[in-house]
Structure formats: structure tokens, C-alpha cells
Design an enzyme around this catalytic site. Structure first.
Site, short mmCIF file in Angstrom:
data_model
loop_
_atom_site.label_atom_id
_atom_site.label_comp_id
_atom_site.label_asym_id
_atom_site.label_seq_id
_atom_site.Cartn_x
_atom_site.Cartn_y
_atom_site.Cartn_z
N GLU A 1 0.76 -1.12 0.00
CA GLU A 1 -0.14 0.11 0.00
C GLU A 1 0.81 1.09 -0.05
O GLU A 1 1.57 1.61 0.77
CB GLU A 1 -0.92 0.21 1.24
CG GLU A 1 -1.75 -1.31 1.36
CD GLU A 1 -2.65 -1.51 0.16
OE1 GLU A 1 -3.51 -0.59 -0.30
OE2 GLU A 1 -2.44 -2.41 -0.78
N LYS B 1 -7.21 -15.34 16.93
CA LYS B 1 -7.19 -14.92 15.64
C LYS B 1 -8.70 -14.50 15.16
O LYS B 1 -9.27 -14.29 14.22
CB LYS B 1 -6.70 -15.78 14.66
CG LYS B 1 -5.29 -16.19 14.93
CD LYS B 1 -4.85 -17.38 14.01
CE LYS B 1 -3.41 -17.61 14.09
NZ LYS B 1 -3.02 -18.64 13.34
N ASP C 1 2.41 -14.37 12.79
CA ASP C 1 1.47 -14.90 11.69
C ASP C 1 0.36 -13.65 11.45
O ASP C 1 -0.23 -12.97 12.11
CB ASP C 1 0.62 -16.00 13.03
CG ASP C 1 -0.25 -16.50 12.36
OD1 ASP C 1 -0.74 -16.41 11.29
OD2 ASP C 1 -0.67 -17.78 12.86
N HIS D 1 -2.49 11.51 -1.93
CA HIS D 1 -2.67 10.40 -2.87
C HIS D 1 -2.81 10.76 -4.33
O HIS D 1 -2.28 9.78 -5.28
CB HIS D 1 -3.91 9.69 -2.09
CG HIS D 1 -3.65 8.93 -0.82
ND1 HIS D 1 -4.36 8.09 -0.38
CD2 HIS D 1 -2.62 8.93 -0.05
CE1 HIS D 1 -3.94 7.58 0.83
NE2 HIS D 1 -2.80 8.08 1.07
#
Lengths: 380, 380, 380, 380
Positions: B74, B203, B278, B371
Site C-alpha cells: 500500500e 485470531k 502470523d 494520494h
């Protein structure tokens, strides 16, 4: 050391290696077009992280076979999802239903009082056609679908919902929202405080996205045959069901979770990383519900994902390895919104496969055994 | 095609290229030890996803400078966090407080009735020392710290909390939990239904982890000087504060979010991917609160992260590029738990830098401008 | 008109009747000791609201029969709970497990930075014995059990947990918390901003109370015999189960609810109003989970209430009609904490009866029929 | 003893008094029309609970003065709200904005698979006009406004939103939903499992109601003048603001609450009990957000209540004392929906008054002092 002063990744690596007395030779081993990646995807680039990609599948989705590329460092994950793909495909395959909600951006305006709340609400209703025009002008691929509002004291939030075709579309949505906000502020003299006020909601777990959806809402289902449960999954419908109810419903309710599932996040993370999605959207992809129901001795398993933010153009999807992963799925690049929709569909089906395999493994009590044997492990 | 039948990544790529008529040459460009990655990190491996890594910083944390490796696709994210690092460092640096909670695993047992609930509770209290022994025997690096319980009908959940030193430790915790569960089942004749019952909670976004913590609880703070706000951040304390209140508090409350922040997930994702964590734990890392308070014309900004799951050994941390990223931070490998603790500290400080930069940008209205100019963008 | 200037309810009624040209004769029909009620329970008193009280039961709880007084204006509610009592009693009665958590009060202090966080944490740990003494001195019935902490920027929250014996105890806890806070502020020079900072959490739905408990945690269970399901409840185990799963689990998960149940709030409201509990605590009493499980053709039904705030002395429990309701249960007044514990037990059992009846009614499709016939209705 | 065998309250009381050797003379002191109450509001009626009613106010709302009837047993509550009324009225009064969402009922249907999901969705869209007709036929006061849907495995939820004019309307909505459900089942052959599937969501804390609203959404605001803050409220804008931020935002966020407020539940409970509302709806009324903002030395305070379920006909509103309370407000009985809307407006304004007073008291540190002096107390 000013990391910004160097011209390219090679110089930055050399400087870091010298300063920190460490080696970065693997980080420097890549085939990406560095100048493109450095200008579009990553500033102060020093190289890459190499994340192993494995293939799960084939997974039959609505009668077609897919090989699912998964990037992961967690041993057993690809094997686990692959087993779920096998069980699903043996049972006739997965059916998927996808509803496009759209990409949202939620600017926040400053109102003086409740009278201005009414003024702003009326302005929005009366000028929706013009707002749609502005969105279209800002990007011909972008359609403003609708908006919702909310108020917190002087803060007035507008949640604009856009269709960005095959793009995940946060940038397009943000640019369009800015132009719409400028128009509103100009006409109403009500000031825009910030182009994002967390009523979007981007990259946070939220009930707003869970309930009203974001990106795509996806449902996937499969009816696992008894012999597949017994053979491939080494369990029974009843054992699977009992674990599902205890874990996905009971445990999740008791812990105040937005994830009534076994391991959505694992599967979403691996698919998103392989295909160049924004990894922060794993957060939204972790929300959702797995359901199981016994039918005679077969087992109906389904998943619901409320907030799947994916695209096949823009962001990381243009990088070489990520594009190859999309090509494996046959959906690289733009295709009138159909490729992004297919990716959402595949995400739903893959997530279903991941749920099936992990819940079967927990039901059989084999999770730890496998991990110990292989000295590794995926969890959830 | 049975993807499992091939011997190595090269053969799998060739087969996929032939079957799908696509090219995977970039996926095949890597320097990882394939046999190690294929055996420990990823089954059916076909190569890697290359994710650009950039450097933010230096960021002064408790008087020491760090260069933060961030893997992202990104555009603008590294630059944004880097600006936050600059502003923080110019203001004297970030202070961090880290509390180790531990890695949790929550098996679920089947009780017949409330009498068995009492029996099981008493057994756990009376045998805690023995349970600790079992944990220690299963892995000499592992310490069972405590446990909590919850009940849903016949399902009795035990949330074991382990200290796994420098490992994130889910596998060690799972293996130990299995041995403890076997012991409990053997002694009480109360059956363990599943080694995980989502009272861990692994998670998934959850209030259990938000409130009681998981992995590490991290707090980070900085007092931004007025001239830094004006110079580096091009805003004022008041403007920043107004956006913070509207976005991180108001918008998040209205949307039922567990993320009272601007972009925890972006920063956590980039740091986790670079350092081999992870990626599904980005979900837990997205939870937390940013706070801002005006002090004269300076600005106190702080963050609280309740559930930072990190390690410097095991999982993806042993892969070549990921290990190099940890080396940049000076914390590769095991060090009596201190390296993992340092990584949690760095995560908190980096997250703080990311919050500062994005909120300042929103306050100044410059997000979209930047941007558009760069044709790219990080969001939240 | 200054309502505060009148001397008693009679004068206030007369003044209101004159000013508003309305009649308040029923409001004025009461037997309460007005001077007591006016001084302890209600300022500017003009009389009473008369709320019908009905009796459900007998309900067998741990082998003893209880008649449950319920104050309600919702037709069918008493009959519904009564049917659940009958079914439970016919099946051998309800078993209940009660765990006293305690009454919490959470003052908030102002810290300058994370160093003061550490100072305050250490002070609390080092001075716990003295804090307990202060609590005991403030009220000999009060015991400080433990505390938890949390931080939001400069705000440091301490959640003190007290045992207040047979009192619900919010006032005692608040007074003790104030004295403890004064002591802390005096010794540490860290200022107390507010005696309550919503980390208590009093009278709001919250996961903190759901997960860690408040007041009493209560579990109640019954095994409904097949013939009772068929006879009294006119349904089957399977039908009941299907509705339970769809409603209490699926619907509640999809709607982001803290109430995984059918009608906790209805039962709690009616029992609390009859027995003089604080009606705002219905909010906390509405949280919790109902569970159902088929055993052959019998049905195991259980409930879990995490936050039951009740007392048998103080507040509204001393009012004449409320005291009579407590007398019906045999638990009016103080009894070393046993009466409050019994009330929590009865609340759990009554709630279970309410769940059984409503879910059976929904399963049979008879809810609307009954309501139409009676021209009235309880809902949920 | 079979409590159902007696003919009236008097007989039941006598029987209970004899069996339990207790006195119920105050419970028996009432003027309600027992036969009406016993047939419409409460089965097995034995009398009433008498709950003291006090008057707060006058409170100026949109330029009109109201006396607010409040039923409570918690000393200091009426006085506290009254002080907030005084401060608000002295500052020019409260402005309120009310949006009628409507009464919802959410039946759940059983679908075989995702194909039936599509069939049912299409049927609903194609037959909306007919569904509206059925609603109108079931009750001429009822209008079906819209519906939403959700899916959990085989369970398909439809959330019907009705306008029930001056009734709170749960019974009317349930009856209409049943007739609509019968029609859908008849035409599609898709079975209705239960007339309520908790996607309504009735009487549980839920983000669905918080975000999308239920009953009425209400916003109320006031600009407290500096001299009123100093005089009546004995605090300052800054002190008030600091406590508000720490308590309503920080503490509520940290505790995972749906109540970002000080004491919504206290005020809602007292108003609902006095005016005959369903007390279980206090649960939904406890949700919402209080906001404060300093304007020079004045203070803007506002509240948002997302789920205000009220009516002025039906349920408990027809009982004698409750009707008198509605008469005090000038809104007893039906009036084309305007009376219920007014009650929602008054609820919002009264809640605002309650927030102002408690937050001011906490800011001044006077809460405990007052309670100790008066030997009583309202809390939150």
C-alpha cells in the site's frame, strides 16, 4: 541515518548492512520491478519479504475447479485447507452466493446543532443525483450507490457506499468522497472536519460492517457426504457438529467475539497475501459465522462473511508474484467487476474449506498429533 | 491434477503453468531454503509472494533508535509511518510500557451438569501445581501461568495462559494444553471435546482479549511539541484533537467497533509481515485505543494495544528475509523472552507513529492531495 | 411552578391537578409510609405507580418450592413463566449454581504519563491490606475483595470489587471507593478525577461485566422429561432445540447482541420490580446465554447470567410491598449475605422457567394464537 | 398450592398469607381496576407493587415546559434529574430531534440451501405491496414500512419494520408478522420456524438496534451557559468535559460497553415505570451516547438514543396510575402517532437532564457527600 536520502533499494540495504552490521542478502533477492514497487507500493524500499506460496485444491465451486494460491508461513495451513477442498469437491462442490455491498468512505462534518443536522440531511437527500455525478466525474469506474448518516455531538458522519468495479477501491472512494465533501461544504457552508471519521469502517472489527456489510457479503455452503466425513475427514457428522457448536457458537459468544468461526482469519490471510490484497483487510475478513447442521448422517456446513474487501486491479494486485497468483485463479486484471466478484466467491469457498478441515481435525482430536509429528502448526 | 504428487516447487510450478497456461516465473524467483520452507512453513509450495519491504525511522523508543522494517503493497504507508517516527523522535521519543499476559489456549470439556462443573473447578484448583509440571515437561521453555473458566450448557471451557518466552507460542501452548487435557480427562473422567473452544480466543476480534489481554498488552506515549506539530506534521494540537475525537472515539463508538483508533491494522500488518509473525494475528493487533490530549499547545498522544501476539523464534521468523528484518531491529532469535518483549514494544511505538501521521494528515486535509499526487494510497 | 416547595405528596398532587387540570387520585392511593419513601426513595414524591403483581410457581429449586412474585403490566408474562415453573418442577426441579463476584465501583485517576501508571500500580499492590482496612472502616459489612485496572491516555481506572453481604451495595461501594480514592490521592499525589469512570460498569450493557461478572454469576439447569415436553409444553425436544439454535444463537450472533437468550429481560424486570431491586439493573440482567441440548427425547436446558445485581436490604427492598414480595420468597432482610445469594439463585431459576416457556411456545407456533385470544401479550 | 385456582387477588393473597405466614396488606392496598389488570396485564394477580413517583422539572423542551413523572426507589434520582432540568431550562431549554424507525419483529424461516435464499429474497421483493396489505388488514393502525434479511445456515431471518402509531406495538407487530409469515410459507412452501428469531431484536442489548435503530431514534441537545454551570451545577465546562471524556468515552470503550453514557438506564427506567412502558425495554433505552463540547466557557451537551421503544396506548399505559402520569405530560391515549413521538422526545430530553446532573456531580466530587448526608443514593 536518513533512510530517505538514498536512491534505491540497493543503496538502502548497503547502508543498513553497514550501520547495523547485519546481512540483507535474501531481502535483496527479488524480481519485482523495483522502480514500480518503490513508486507505487512502498517507500524507502530495501527489498522484499519472501512469503512461501502453496496451492490448495482443486476446489470445485459452482461446478468449476480452482487451484487456490495461499501465502503463509504457518506449516499445516495449506495442507489443512487442501483437505477441506478435497472433502468439499468429493461431496459435489461448494455453492456460493455473493452480494456486492460496495466500498465505503465516511467523512465527518461539523454541525452547530440539531437544526444543521436537519439541513444537512435534507441537502443530501435533495442532491443525491448531483453527488452521484461528482463521483462519476472523479473516476469513470466509480458509482455512488447510497449513503447512511450518524451523529455524535457536533460530528455528522456520512457513510458513502461506492461500486468500484474490479478495484478494492479505497483510494478511488476516498478521492470521490473528498470531492463530494468539498461540494457539500461549498453549498451548505457546513465544514468537513475529516475525510474519514471511522464510520466507514476501514480495517477495524466493527458491528456496522458485520451487520450492514462492506465490500462483498459472501455465503458458501456444502453438503458433506457421510462417506467423505468418514473417509477424507476421519470424523462423523455428530462429532463435527458438537465441536462446531461448542467452539464457533458457545466459545465465541462467551468471549464477546465477532468471529463465530474456526479460522476465517487464517484462510483469508493466506489468500489475501498471495493475491495482493491489503493485508489490513484480514481484520474485516475475520468476522463472520460458520454453521453446521446434520442431515441424516451427512453434514451441511456453511459460512457467512459480511465484509470481504477484495480487488483484482490496483494496490498490490499489480505486483509480479501477486498477479501470477490471480492468474492461477484466472481472474487477473479488470473485467467489469466480475473478477473482483469471483475473488470474493473464491474467498468464501476457500474459507469454507478451511473451516471444514480444522473443525474435523478438532473433532477427531488429531490436531496436536499432526503438529507434533510435523514439528509445526497452524492454529486457531 | 493432484498438486500433492509433485516433489518440489519447481515441478508444481511447471505443472500449473502447463495446465493453466500462465507464467509463474516471478513466483519462482526466491532465495529461501525451499526444502526448509516446504517442510516447516508451507505445503504444496510453488514459490513465494514477494512483498516490498521499506524502512521507517529512525524511531526513538525509550532513548534508543530503531529502523522499522515494514512489508506492504500500500503506497504511502511507509512514508506515513516514517513521518510519525520523525515527529515522535523530534519530540524526544516514545515511551513504552509492556505487560506480558501470555499465550492462551482454551480446550472445552463436556460436563453432565452443574455438579460436574463444581467437580472440575475444584480439580483444577487442587491440581494447579501438577498442571504446571505437565506444561513444563511438554516444553522446558513453557510456563503455565494461570487459567480461567466459562460454561455454556454442557461445555466447560478452560483458558490456559502460558509464558512461551521468545516464541509466539501457539503450537507449544496447544501441545501442552493437549497433555494437560489428557491428564484432566484421565483423572476426572470428564471428556475433552476439543483442544480449542474459542475461549482462547485465537485470531478473532473479541472482547475477552481486549479486556483481559493476550500475548502482550502494550502502551506507548509521546508528547508532541508544538513546533513539531506545526513543522513536521503541518497541523495544530487542536485540529489533531478534533479529528481524533470525531474519528477514534465518536465514529468507532457509533459503528460498534473494537478499534478505537486510526490505523492500527495497517502498521501491525506491515510490521508482522516483515518480521515473520502470523498474519492472522493482525486481527487481534487491530484492536485498541488511541488517545490524544492537548497540553498547552503541545499534544500528548498515546496508544493501547491489548492483544499483541508476537515472537522472534518459530513460525515465519526463521525464514531468511523475515530473519533479516528482525536483525535490523536487533532482536532475531531467542533471548530469554526479551526479544519478543522488545518486538511488542516496537510494535506499540510504530503503531503510535502511524496514528500520529494519519490523524495529522486527516486534520490538515492533505490525505487525498498526497494520494492523488502520488497516484497511490494508504487508507483507513 | 416550583415542585420542590411543597411539603408532601398530597400538596404536590393538588398543585399538579390544578395546574394541569388532570386527576391523580389513583397515584394518591397508597399505603407506603410516605415520609420514609419521600426521604429515602424518591424526592418530590406525589404518590405511587401501582404495578400489578402476580405469582408464578411453585418452582422447585434445589428441592425446595418457591412462589415467585412478579410485577408486570405485560399480559401473559406471569402465565408464561408459571408454565415454565410447572414444566421444570414436573421434571424434578431446577439446579442452580451461584458464584458471588461482588459489587464494583471504578474511580478514575489522572496520571501524567506511563511512569505514573507504574507508580500507581505498585502503590495499589503494596497497599492492598490498607485499602481493605479503609473499606472495612467505611462500613463493617463491606469487604474489598480485589481490584483490576485499565488505562486510557491520562485516565487510570481502578475497578474495586466489594462484597456487600445482603445489600446490592452500590452506595456502600461508592462511599468506600471515595475514601479509598482519597487515601490514594493523598499518598501518591495522583488526583482522582471522578469516583465513577464507567469501568465499574454500572447499568450499561458491557462485555466487561459479561466476561468477568458483576454481582452474582448464576447458572441454572433442568432436564425436561419427554412427557413434560409433550404434555405441559406441547412441543418436542427437537422443535424446541431448533428454535433455540435459530433464535438464541443464530439471531443473536447476527445482530451483535449481548443477549443470547429468549427473554431474560422480561423475567428479570418482573422479579426486580416486585422485590424492590434497582430497575436499571435489568440492563445487566438481560445479558447472558440460554443453552439447550437433546438427551434421548428429553431436553437439557440451562441459563447463564453473568451480572445479577441484587440485594435484600437497602434501596427499594425496604418499601412495604417490595418487602412483602421478599417475604413470599422467605428472604426479606439481612442474613449474612445468604438472602441476597438466595435471590440470585431464584432469579436464575425463574429466568430459566421463562426461557423454557417462551421457546416452547415459539416452537409450537402458539405465541400469537394465545395473544390474539387473550388480547394481550408478552413479547421478545 | 395451585395459585391458578383462586378467583381474584384477594383470595390469592389470603392463601399465600396463610401458607407462608406473611402479611400482604400493602400489596393489597390499591385502586387499580383489578379485573381489568388481572385480565390484561397480569395473571395470578395478588395486588400491586407500589413504586414511589416523584416529579422532576419543569423541563423546557422546544420552548414548552414539562413536569416529568419518575417512578423510582433510588433516593437522589429525582432530585438529580430535577437539577439537570433546572440547568437546562435556565440555559434556554432542550432541543430534540426524533426519527421514527418503527417496531420490528423478525421471524425465521428454514431454507434448504442458498438457492432457496435467493427464491425467498426475490419473493419478498416482488410481493412487498401484498405484504403491506396483509399488515394493514391485520390492524388498521399498522403500516409495514420495510424489511431486512440475514442468514445463518438454514435459518433465514426477516426483520419487518412497522409503524404502530401511538402503540409501542410489539403485539400488533407480532400478530401481523404471523399473518405475513403464513402467507409467505403458503406461497413459497418455505416453512416459518419461529415468529421471532432474535433478529428483531427485542429487549436485548444489540448493535443491530444501536446502529439501525428501533422504535425511535432520539437526539437531544442543550447549550449550558457558563453561569448555570457555575451556579446550578457548581462546576465548570472544563471539569465536566474531563469527566465526560474519561467516563462516557474512555471507560465505556475499555469495558466493551454499548452505553457510552452516564446513567441513561436510571432515567429511562424511572420514566418508563411511571408511564406504563414495558420495563424490559429499559435494556434498549440504556444504549446510546452522551457528548460534551466546550464552547468558550459554555458547554454543549447532547445525547443520542438509538432504540427508544415507547407508546401511549396499550400495555401498561392503560392502568390508572400510569395513565395519570401520561396525563401529567399531556399525552395520554392515542393521537395519530403524535403522543408516542412526544413521549420519545420527552425521554430524550429527560435523559439529557439526567446526564448533565450526574456528570456535574462527579466533576465536582459531590456525589458521595450528598449520598452520605442523605443516607441514600442513585448511582451509575
Amino acid at each position: 541515518m536518513n533512510i530517505r536520502k538514498f536512491e534505491n533499494a540497493s543503496q538502502r540495504r548497503a547502508a543498513l548492512e553497514a550501520e547495523l552490521k547485519t546481512s540483507l542478502k535474501n531481502t535483496g533477492h527479488f524480481s519485482l520491478d523495483e522502480s514500480m514497487a518503490a513508486s507505487r507500493n512502498c517507500e524507502n524500499m530495501i527489498g522484499v519479504a519472501q512469503i512461501p506460496v502453496g496451492i490448495a485444491g482443486p476446489l470445485k465451486i459452482d461446478a468449476k475447479d480452482y487451484y487456490i494460491p495461499l501465502a503463509t508461513t504457518e506449516g499445516a495451513l495449506v495442507a489443512s485447507i487442501s483437505r477441506g477442498c478435497k472433502a468439499s469437491t468429493e461431496s459435489g462442490g461448494v455453492s456460493v452466493d455473493v452480494e456486492k455491498i460496495g466500498t465505503t468512505r465516511g467523512p465527518v462534518f461539523i454541525i452547530e446543532n440539531l437544526k444543521e443536522k436537519t439541513i444537512l440531511e435534507n441537502f443530501l437527500k435533495d442532491n443525491l443525483a448531483e453527488l452521484k455525478n461528482i463521483a462519476k466525474k472523479s473516476d469513470s469506474h466509480l458509482v455512488l450507490k447510497k449513503f447512511d448518516t450518524a451523529v455524535f455531538g457536533h460530528n455528522f458522519y456520512i457513510r458513502f457506499v461506492f461500486d468500484a468495479k474490479d478495484a478494492m477501491g479505497m483510494n478511488m472512494a476516498t478521492i470521490a468522497a473528498q470531492e463530494i465533501a468539498d461540494f457539500i461544504a461549498d453549498k451548505t457552508k457546513i465544514k468537513c472536519l475529516s475525510i474519514s471519521g471511522n464510520y466507514c469502517v476501514d480495517k477495524k472489527p466493527s458491528w456496522l460492517n458485520f451487520i450492514n456489510g462492506r465490500g462483498f457479503k459472501v455465503w458458501a455452503e456444502v453438503l458433506l457426504a457421510e462417506k467423505v466425513l468418514r473417509g477424507t475427514l476421519k470424523t462423523t457428522a455428530q462429532k463435527f457438529y458438537d465441536v462446531w457448536l461448542a467452539k464457533c457458537m458457545g466459545g465465541s459468544a462467551l468471549s464477546g467475539s465477532m468471529g463465530f468461526n474456526a479460522q476465517f482469519a487464517n484462510t483469508i490471510a493466506a489468500l489475501f497475501l498471495a493475491t495482493g490484497q491489503d493485508p489490513a483487510h484480514i481484520v474485516e475478513g475475520s468476522m463472520g459465522i460458520t454453521n453446521a447442521g446434520i442431515k441424516n448422517e451427512n453434514l451441511y456446513v456453511s459460512v457467512y462473511l459480511p465484509s470481504v474487501m477484495v480487488g483484482t486491479v490496483g494496490g498490490g494486485t499489480g505486483l509480479a508474484t501477486q498477479k501470477e497468483a490471480l492468474s492461477i485463479l484466472g481472474i487477473a486484471g479488470g473485467n467489469e467487476g466480475k473478477n473482483a466478484q469471483s475473488l470474493a466467491m473464491i474467498a468464501g469457498a476457500a474459507v469454507l474449506a478451511g473451516e471444514i478441515s480444522l473443525l474435523a481435525s478438532l473433532a477427531q482430536g488429531s490436531l496436536v498429533k499432526a503438529h507434533k509429528k510435523l514439528g509445526r502448526g497452524q492454529n486457531s
